[in-house]
Design an enzyme around this catalytic site. Structure first.
Site, PDB file in Angstrom:
ATOM      1  N   GLY A   6       0.835  -1.204   0.000  1.00 29.87           N
ATOM      2  CA  GLY A   6       0.000   0.000   0.000  1.00 29.87           C
ATOM      3  C   GLY A   6       0.855   1.233   0.000  1.00 29.87           C
ATOM      4  O   GLY A   6       2.069   1.159   0.197  1.00 29.87           O
ATOM      5  N   PRO A  49       2.608   4.773   1.152  1.00 35.06           N
ATOM      6  CA  PRO A  49       3.266   5.103   2.423  1.00 35.06           C
ATOM      7  C   PRO A  49       2.266   5.705   3.406  1.00 35.06           C
ATOM      8  O   PRO A  49       1.363   6.426   3.002  1.00 35.06           O
ATOM      9  CB  PRO A  49       4.304   6.161   2.035  1.00 35.06           C
ATOM     10  N   THR A  81      -0.017   4.259   5.281  1.00 40.18           N
ATOM     11  CA  THR A  81      -1.346   3.682   5.449  1.00 40.18           C
ATOM     12  C   THR A  81      -1.397   2.716   6.622  1.00 40.18           C
ATOM     13  O   THR A  81      -2.409   2.062   6.838  1.00 40.18           O
ATOM     14  CB  THR A  81      -1.800   2.950   4.175  1.00 40.18           C
ATOM     15  N   GLY A  82      -0.311   2.592   7.353  1.00 38.17           N
ATOM     16  CA  GLY A  82      -0.364   1.788   8.576  1.00 38.17           C
ATOM     17  C   GLY A  82       0.156   0.369   8.427  1.00 38.17           C
ATOM     18  O   GLY A  82      -0.216  -0.505   9.196  1.00 38.17           O
ATOM     19  N   THR A 135       3.345  -0.814   8.816  1.00 37.53           N
ATOM     20  CA  THR A 135       4.194  -1.132   9.957  1.00 37.53           C
ATOM     21  C   THR A 135       3.352  -1.254  11.223  1.00 37.53           C
ATOM     22  O   THR A 135       3.542  -2.152  12.037  1.00 37.53           O
ATOM     23  CB  THR A 135       5.254  -0.034  10.128  1.00 37.53           C
ATOM     24  N   HIS A 154      -8.869  35.845  -8.848  1.00 36.85           N
ATOM     25  CA  HIS A 154      -8.469  34.505  -9.287  1.00 36.85           C
ATOM     26  C   HIS A 154      -9.186  33.440  -8.457  1.00 36.85           C
ATOM     27  O   HIS A 154      -9.820  32.535  -9.002  1.00 36.85           O
ATOM     28  CB  HIS A 154      -6.939  34.379  -9.145  1.00 36.85           C
ATOM     29  N   GLU A 155      -9.115  33.593  -7.133  1.00 32.12           N
ATOM     30  CA  GLU A 155      -9.725  32.573  -6.273  1.00 32.12           C
ATOM     31  C   GLU A 155     -11.245  32.561  -6.409  1.00 32.12           C
ATOM     32  O   GLU A 155     -11.863  31.497  -6.465  1.00 32.12           O
ATOM     33  CB  GLU A 155      -9.330  32.788  -4.807  1.00 32.12           C
ATOM     34  N   ASP A 199      -2.503  25.460 -11.312  1.00 30.28           N
ATOM     35  CA  ASP A 199      -3.767  25.070 -11.942  1.00 30.28           C
ATOM     36  C   ASP A 199      -3.502  24.447 -13.302  1.00 30.28           C
ATOM     37  O   ASP A 199      -4.093  23.433 -13.665  1.00 30.28           O
ATOM     38  CB  ASP A 199      -4.660  26.308 -12.145  1.00 30.28           C
TER      39      ASP A 199
HETATM   40  P1  ADP Z   1       3.518   2.645   6.592  1.00 33.36           P
HETATM   41  O1  ADP Z   1       4.351   1.632   7.249  1.00 33.36           O
HETATM   42  O2  ADP Z   1       2.341   2.077   5.851  1.00 33.36           O
HETATM   43  O3  ADP Z   1       4.250   3.626   5.751  1.00 33.36           O
HETATM   44  P2  ADP Z   1       3.018   3.391   9.295  1.00 33.36           P
HETATM   45  O4  ADP Z   1       2.460   2.113   9.784  1.00 33.36           O
HETATM   46  O5  ADP Z   1       4.421   3.651   9.645  1.00 33.36           O
HETATM   47  O6  ADP Z   1       2.835   3.519   7.735  1.00 33.36           O
HETATM   48  O7  ADP Z   1       2.092   4.566   9.788  1.00 33.36           O
HETATM   49  C1  ADP Z   1       2.603   5.750  10.300  1.00 33.36           C
HETATM   50  C2  ADP Z   1       1.693   6.334  11.337  1.00 33.36           C
HETATM   51  O8  ADP Z   1       0.466   6.747  10.764  1.00 33.36           O
HETATM   52  C3  ADP Z   1       1.305   5.357  12.407  1.00 33.36           C
HETATM   53  O9  ADP Z   1       2.239   5.328  13.422  1.00 33.36           O
HETATM   54  C4  ADP Z   1      -0.038   5.882  12.884  1.00 33.36           C
HETATM   55  O10 ADP Z   1       0.144   6.883  13.851  1.00 33.36           O
HETATM   56  C5  ADP Z   1      -0.607   6.517  11.654  1.00 33.36           C
HETATM   57  N1  ADP Z   1      -1.562   5.628  10.998  1.00 33.36           N
HETATM   58  C6  ADP Z   1      -1.477   5.141   9.748  1.00 33.36           C
HETATM   59  N2  ADP Z   1      -2.532   4.381   9.443  1.00 33.36           N
HETATM   60  C7  ADP Z   1      -3.311   4.348  10.534  1.00 33.36           C
HETATM   61  C8  ADP Z   1      -4.559   3.713  10.845  1.00 33.36           C
HETATM   62  N3  ADP Z   1      -5.199   2.939   9.963  1.00 33.36           N
HETATM   63  N4  ADP Z   1      -5.062   3.916  12.076  1.00 33.36           N
HETATM   64  C9  ADP Z   1      -4.429   4.694  12.966  1.00 33.36           C
HETATM   65  N5  ADP Z   1      -3.271   5.295  12.738  1.00 33.36           N
HETATM   66  C10 ADP Z   1      -2.694   5.155  11.531  1.00 33.36           C
HETATM   67 ZN    ZN Z   2      -5.770  28.938  -9.082  1.00 33.53          ZN
HETATM   68 MG    MG Z   3       6.400   1.478   7.226  1.00 34.92          MG
END
Ligand code: ADP
Ligand code: ZN
Ligand code: MG
Length: 619
Positions: free
Chosen positions: A217, A219, A221-222, A224, A437-438, A514
């Protein structure tokens, strides 16, 4: 099942304590050799002072020792000891004998201490035993801590592997409750947890569980986090190592480390091995010329070990990567990492859940999570965690002790657009252009159907370089985008520049971002989504790194590439024209909203819609 891993935790007796012991011993020896000078405060002075004091008859005691004169003086009823260098002075003894002194007998007591030769035994201890002892202690500590990292049976081979963090952690506190959303991933991993708890249930029927699961997935996304949670739930030792740690300077060490890791894991089974960022070693072997020998050996060793161990024993291997397409096919075949667990960027519900998990850790008032979650489409869990933290920091900066909704909204903007940069000097004329613009973006967005409602418009400069921005917030989650949606989005993007042209009769550099985004979208419509008449459903581009930026490469002839450009230009021109019509029809709204924005610097979506409706009713 609770697991004892006595040998596997780093021991507490650390080098620092033994170092303190050595210092104590040295101090003690020093005291043995120089006993009586240690406990007096001694001031340095010059020889003439010494002579003066002697003539004044204030000196009580003189002691000569290794070229230094130490003399004690009675001053204002207080005894003070001074030190001065010895000078070649043949009459010194005479003078000392003659001088007066506050002593009872009126004479100075004086003596010379000849530095005693240390006894041969003491010399031997100081020169040989002590350094030896010192080295022995340091060596002992170092090898012990490395053994602790490598597991109880660390062999000598592992000595050279210092710095690696292979030790089983048996007290992981992370659980699935800490991982919000990602329900599918959790579902799949729960089975592994159950297997580690009750292996018998599975082995009785003859099943062997997947040996490895690969978490893939984008970076943040949790990945680790969830791997740790599996270990925390299963309450088994957790061997965590990052792929890059295997690849070391000395050829062969990576492979040795893999061997070592699996041997220990087998001893500690049931347990979990987690290889983070596995792409560092698991890269396809045929990719590129002149492969990295060290990496290939390590990978081969990993493949061998994964085949070699018994899947029923209870060693589960988890690995994480955000470049699955680069992994060697051999790693992915059944019997190795045969399960693939997808970790996606969170959807609306997922974002709410993640915000809730992180808000639990900070003090906060009642906050509107819904708004924040909707404003953060496309952000990862790590970014959401960061948003909550930024909000907490802002609350502290504002002198509050609880986070409120405004903190969260501001930190969303900080994470998306950078911090406010109030000091930036913007002339009145520039400000006017930025405002139009905005408002141009906002008006075009509001006048089209299927366009996300405007949430906020501001013209406060940001550190990212944005001079202002229009924030649109989707009201719900959209899975599919149709051709009209995409086209409308391009029209909205052209709205800013169009307003500059129509109202200020000028074009500025403010539209560069843009332009970039609009072009990217239009291009994707032609090359990847099959939304042009000319190329129908032909794929003209492939995405290389889906999880890391998503750069693309063309898969068509140069001639087609030139034609694609024409198609893209056509879409953008149509969009620009549509924006021009919309703005010209609503010039009055533009003026009123821009005036309001110039005055307030920020205007909410509601205020903007209010201006829009009241002007249109007047007509
Ligand atoms: P990855 O390894 O996918 O790059 P990590 O696991 O290191 O990402 O996530 C980094 C931090 O982001 C975690 O320590 C946590 O604080 C937060 N985090 C990411 N995903 C979640 C989730 N699903 N629920 C809660 N916290 C999350
Ligand atoms: Zn613009
Ligand atoms: Mg990681």
């Amino acid at each position: 099942m609770k697991q004892e891993v006595s040998g596997a935790r780093p021991q507490k007796g650390n080098p620092f304590v033994s170092f303190l012991w050595v210092i104590l011993i040295v101090l003690f020896l020093n005291w043995l050799i120089f006993p009586n000078l240690m406990n007096r405060q001694i001031r340095a002075t010059d020889y003439s002072t010494f002579v003066e004091k002697m003539d004044a008859g204030a000196i009580k005691e003189v002691m000569v020792k290794s070229g230094q004169i130490y003399f004690t003086v009675l001053e204002n009823g207080e005894e003070l000891t001074y030190q001065t260098g010895e000078i070649e002075d043949p009459q010194l003894v005479d003078r000392l004998l003659k001088a007066k002194s506050p002593n009872a007998n009126g004479k100075i007591t004086f003596s010379e201490i000849v530095p005693e030769e240390n006894s041969p035994v003491l010399n031997f201890i100081l020169m040989w035993i002590l350094p030896g002892l010192l080295f022995y202690i340091i060596w002992k500590q170092a090898s012990r801590s490395i053994q602790a990292r490598m597991g109880a049976g660390g062999n000598f081979m592992s000595f050279g592997n210092g710095g690696a963090k292979i030790y089983a952690d048996s007290e992981i506190k992370t659980t699935f409750a800490d991982v919000a959303g990602q329900n599918e991933a959790k579902e799949m991993l729960k089975e592994i947890v159950d297997f580690l708890h009750n292996p018998k249930k599975y082995t009785d029927i003859g099943a062997s569980l997947p040996k490895g699961a690969l978490l893939v997935g984008p970076p943040g996304t949790g990945k680790t986090l969830i791997a740790r949670a599996v270990a925390g739930e299963a309450k088994v030792p957790f061997f965590a190592i990052s792929g890059s740690e295997f690849v070391q300077m000395f050829v062969g060490m990576g492979a040795a480390k893999v061997r070592d890791l699996f041997r220990q894991a087998n001893e500690k089974a049931p347990c979990i091995i987690f290889i983070d960022e596995i792409d560092a070693i698991g890269k396809r072997r045929d990719s590129g010329l002149g492969g990295n020998d060290e990496r290939e050996q390590t990978l081969n060793q990993l493949l061998t070990e994964m085949d070699g161990f018994d899947g029923r024993k209870g060693v589960v291997i988890l690995a994480a990567t955000n470049r699955p397409e680069n992994l060697d096919k051999a790693l992915l075949r059944p019997g190795r990492f045969d399960r693939r667990i997808q970790m996606e960027l969170p959807d609306l519900e997922g974002r709410k859940a993640i915000l809730n998990v992180h808000l639990k850790r900070v003090k906060h008032e009642e906050v509107d999570i819904d708004v924040v979650a909707r404003a953060t489409a496309g952000t990862s869990g790590a970014e959401l965690a960061n948003i909550v933290n930024e909000a907490a920091l802002r609350a502290v900066r504002m002198g509050r002790n609880k986070i409120n909704t405004a903190d969260l909204e501001e930190s969303v903007e900080t994470v998306i657009a950078g911090a406010q940069k109030k000091g930036k000097v913007v002339s009145a004329e520039e400000k006017r252009i930025i405002a139009y613009h905005e408002i141009g973006h906002a008006l075009v967005a509001a006048m089209q159907t299927h366009s996300a409602p405007v949430h906020k418009i501001t013209i406060i400069p940001r550190t990212s370089g944005a001079l202002g921005y229009t924030m649109q917030v989707e009201s719900g989650e959209q899975v599919l985008m149709n051709k009209d949606d995409l086209f409308n989005r391009i029209v909205t993007l052209t709205g800013g520049r169009t307003a500059e042209e129509v109202i200020c009769h000028i074009v500025t550099t403010g539209a560069s971002n843009d332009i970039e985004q609009a072009t990217k979208l239009a291009r994707a419509m032609v090359t990847r989504y099959g939304m042009s008449d000319k190329y129908d459903m032909m794929g003209l581009e492939t995405v290389n790194n889906a999880y890391l930026g998503g750069d693309t490469s063309l898969t068509c002839s140069a001639e087609t590439a030139a034609n694609i450009d024409l198609e893209v230009l056509d879409i953008i021109k149509k969009a620009h024209e549509k924006a021009r019509c919309l703005i010209q029809e609503n010039i009055q709204v533009m003026h009123e909203a821009a005036t309001f924005l110039l005055e307030k610097e920020t205007i909410t979506g509601e205020e903007f819609m209010h201006i829009l409706h009241s002007v249109r009713q007047e007509k």
